[in-house]
Design a protein around this motif. Structure first.
Motif, PDB file in Angstrom:
ATOM      1  N   LYS A 111      41.383  46.001  54.763  1.00  0.00           N
ATOM      2  CA  LYS A 111      40.996  45.516  53.441  1.00  0.00           C
ATOM      3  C   LYS A 111      40.941  46.682  52.479  1.00  0.00           C
ATOM      4  CE  LYS A 111      38.900  41.577  55.427  1.00  0.00           C
ATOM      5  NZ  LYS A 111      38.255  40.329  55.061  1.00  0.00           N
ATOM      6  N   ALA A 112      40.998  46.333  51.196  1.00  0.00           N
ATOM      7  CA  ALA A 112      41.024  47.390  50.187  1.00  0.00           C
ATOM      8  C   ALA A 112      39.658  48.049  50.038  1.00  0.00           C
ATOM      9  CB  ALA A 112      41.468  46.802  48.865  1.00  0.00           C
ATOM     10  N   GLU A 113      39.712  49.336  49.685  1.00  0.00           N
ATOM     11  CA  GLU A 113      38.511  50.075  49.332  1.00  0.00           C
ATOM     12  C   GLU A 113      38.747  50.691  47.966  1.00  0.00           C
ATOM     13  OE1 GLU A 113      38.170  52.983  52.416  1.00  0.00           O
ATOM     14  OE2 GLU A 113      37.391  51.518  53.862  1.00  0.00           O
ATOM     15  N   VAL A 114      37.678  50.859  47.225  1.00  0.00           N
ATOM     16  CA  VAL A 114      37.774  51.506  45.919  1.00  0.00           C
ATOM     17  C   VAL A 114      37.447  52.980  46.109  1.00  0.00           C
ATOM     18  CG1 VAL A 114      36.880  51.571  43.569  1.00  0.00           C
ATOM     19  CG2 VAL A 114      37.083  49.386  44.756  1.00  0.00           C
ATOM     20  N   ILE A 115      38.390  53.839  45.742  1.00  0.00           N
ATOM     21  CA  ILE A 115      38.151  55.273  45.907  1.00  0.00           C
ATOM     22  C   ILE A 115      37.767  55.948  44.592  1.00  0.00           C
ATOM     23  CG2 ILE A 115      39.503  55.569  48.012  1.00  0.00           C
ATOM     24  CD1 ILE A 115      41.853  56.481  46.329  1.00  0.00           C
ATOM     25  N   ASP A 116      37.857  55.194  43.494  1.00  0.00           N
ATOM     26  CA  ASP A 116      37.405  55.739  42.205  1.00  0.00           C
ATOM     27  C   ASP A 116      36.769  54.596  41.406  1.00  0.00           C
ATOM     28  OD1 ASP A 116      36.949  56.979  39.816  1.00  0.00           O
ATOM     29  OD2 ASP A 116      39.046  57.489  39.413  1.00  0.00           O
ATOM     30  N   ASP A 146      39.034  54.214  34.576  1.00  0.00           N
ATOM     31  CA  ASP A 146      39.411  53.345  33.456  1.00  0.00           C
ATOM     32  C   ASP A 146      40.942  53.291  33.327  1.00  0.00           C
ATOM     33  OD1 ASP A 146      39.914  55.873  32.559  1.00  0.00           O
ATOM     34  OD2 ASP A 146      38.738  55.718  30.717  1.00  0.00           O
ATOM     35  N   ALA A 147      41.634  53.577  34.416  1.00  0.00           N
ATOM     36  CA  ALA A 147      43.093  53.538  34.401  1.00  0.00           C
ATOM     37  C   ALA A 147      43.579  52.110  34.099  1.00  0.00           C
ATOM     38  CB  ALA A 147      43.644  54.002  35.744  1.00  0.00           C
ATOM     39  N   PRO A 148      44.613  51.989  33.287  1.00  0.00           N
ATOM     40  CA  PRO A 148      45.135  50.656  32.956  1.00  0.00           C
ATOM     41  C   PRO A 148      45.589  49.859  34.176  1.00  0.00           C
ATOM     42  CG  PRO A 148      46.121  52.335  31.539  1.00  0.00           C
ATOM     43  CD  PRO A 148      45.320  53.062  32.578  1.00  0.00           C
ATOM     44  N   CYS A 149      45.991  50.547  35.226  1.00  0.00           N
ATOM     45  CA  CYS A 149      46.484  49.836  36.402  1.00  0.00           C
ATOM     46  C   CYS A 149      45.387  49.054  37.117  1.00  0.00           C
ATOM     47  CB  CYS A 149      47.187  50.791  37.358  1.00  0.00           C
ATOM     48  SG  CYS A 149      46.145  52.093  38.036  1.00  0.00           S
ATOM     49  N   VAL A 150      44.127  49.355  36.816  1.00  0.00           N
ATOM     50  CA  VAL A 150      43.036  48.586  37.432  1.00  0.00           C
ATOM     51  C   VAL A 150      43.143  47.117  37.018  1.00  0.00           C
ATOM     52  CG1 VAL A 150      40.535  48.247  37.526  1.00  0.00           C
ATOM     53  CG2 VAL A 150      41.488  50.559  37.603  1.00  0.00           C
ATOM     54  N   GLN A 151      43.366  46.887  35.737  1.00  0.00           N
ATOM     55  CA  GLN A 151      43.504  45.502  35.268  1.00  0.00           C
ATOM     56  C   GLN A 151      44.747  44.855  35.865  1.00  0.00           C
ATOM     57  OE1 GLN A 151      41.099  43.823  33.387  1.00  0.00           O
ATOM     58  NE2 GLN A 151      42.307  42.081  34.117  1.00  0.00           N
ATOM     59  N   ASP A 152      45.815  45.626  36.014  1.00  0.00           N
ATOM     60  CA  ASP A 152      47.028  45.102  36.645  1.00  0.00           C
ATOM     61  C   ASP A 152      46.722  44.621  38.061  1.00  0.00           C
ATOM     62  OD1 ASP A 152      48.380  45.846  34.360  1.00  0.00           O
ATOM     63  OD2 ASP A 152      49.238  47.666  35.231  1.00  0.00           O
ATOM     64  N   ALA A 153      45.940  45.418  38.767  1.00  0.00           N
ATOM     65  CA  ALA A 153      45.591  45.058  40.143  1.00  0.00           C
ATOM     66  C   ALA A 153      44.701  43.823  40.169  1.00  0.00           C
ATOM     67  CB  ALA A 153      44.893  46.239  40.823  1.00  0.00           C
ATOM     68  N   ILE A 154      43.742  43.755  39.247  1.00  0.00           N
ATOM     69  CA  ILE A 154      42.873  42.571  39.159  1.00  0.00           C
ATOM     70  C   ILE A 154      43.722  41.323  38.945  1.00  0.00           C
ATOM     71  CG2 ILE A 154      41.166  41.413  37.678  1.00  0.00           C
ATOM     72  CD1 ILE A 154      39.874  44.209  37.271  1.00  0.00           C
ATOM     73  N   VAL A 182      43.115  54.465  42.719  1.00  0.00           N
ATOM     74  CA  VAL A 182      41.843  53.730  42.660  1.00  0.00           C
ATOM     75  C   VAL A 182      41.603  52.904  43.922  1.00  0.00           C
ATOM     76  CG1 VAL A 182      40.508  52.003  41.376  1.00  0.00           C
ATOM     77  CG2 VAL A 182      41.957  53.640  40.131  1.00  0.00           C
ATOM     78  N   PHE A 183      42.684  52.323  44.455  1.00  0.00           N
ATOM     79  CA  PHE A 183      42.538  51.451  45.630  1.00  0.00           C
ATOM     80  C   PHE A 183      43.284  52.039  46.819  1.00  0.00           C
ATOM     81  CE2 PHE A 183      42.518  48.773  41.812  1.00  0.00           C
ATOM     82  CZ  PHE A 183      41.271  48.166  41.930  1.00  0.00           C
ATOM     83  N   GLN A 184      42.653  51.892  47.978  1.00  0.00           N
ATOM     84  CA  GLN A 184      43.255  52.406  49.206  1.00  0.00           C
ATOM     85  C   GLN A 184      42.922  51.409  50.311  1.00  0.00           C
ATOM     86  OE1 GLN A 184      41.428  56.056  51.017  1.00  0.00           O
ATOM     87  NE2 GLN A 184      43.344  56.967  50.345  1.00  0.00           N
ATOM     88  N   MET A 185      43.884  51.185  51.189  1.00  0.00           N
ATOM     89  CA  MET A 185      43.611  50.259  52.284  1.00  0.00           C
ATOM     90  C   MET A 185      42.755  50.959  53.335  1.00  0.00           C
ATOM     91  SD  MET A 185      44.955  47.671  51.056  1.00  0.00           S
ATOM     92  CE  MET A 185      44.636  46.545  52.424  1.00  0.00           C
ATOM     93  N   GLY A 186      41.705  50.281  53.764  1.00  0.00           N
ATOM     94  CA  GLY A 186      40.803  50.847  54.762  1.00  0.00           C
ATOM     95  C   GLY A 186      41.215  50.491  56.170  1.00  0.00           C
ATOM     96  N   ASP A 187      40.509  51.049  57.135  1.00  0.00           N
ATOM     97  CA  ASP A 187      40.809  50.807  58.542  1.00  0.00           C
ATOM     98  C   ASP A 187      40.619  49.344  58.928  1.00  0.00           C
ATOM     99  OD1 ASP A 187      41.392  53.459  58.869  1.00  0.00           O
ATOM    100  OD2 ASP A 187      39.399  53.997  59.624  1.00  0.00           O
TER     101      ASP A 187
END
Ligand code: F3S
Length: 60
Positions: free
Chosen positions: A31-36, A40-48, A23-28
């Protein structure tokens, strides 16, 4: 819903990418970018929860 990164708040900690790389990828810009934005992956809340600057949020 849509997952968004506040680029002003992001300090490039990258824990979001390590917790949830589909879901998250570091951009050039270092900073983070959202790639999806619709994931609704559970890890999204973990990252938040883990982001030190609360830069990740979900818009309804
Ligand atoms: Fe940025 Fe937070 Fe990820 S500071 S790189 S959105 S963990």
């Amino acid at each position: 819903m849509k997952i968004v990164i506040d680029k002003e708040a992001c300090i490039g900690d990258a824990i979001c990418e390590s917790l949830c790389p589909d879901v998250f990828q570091m951009g050039d810009d270092g900073k983070a970018e959202v790639i999806d934005e619709q994931s609704d992956a559970p890890c999204v809340q973990d990252a938040i929860d883990a982001c030190p600057t609360e830069a990740i949020s979900i818009e309804e």
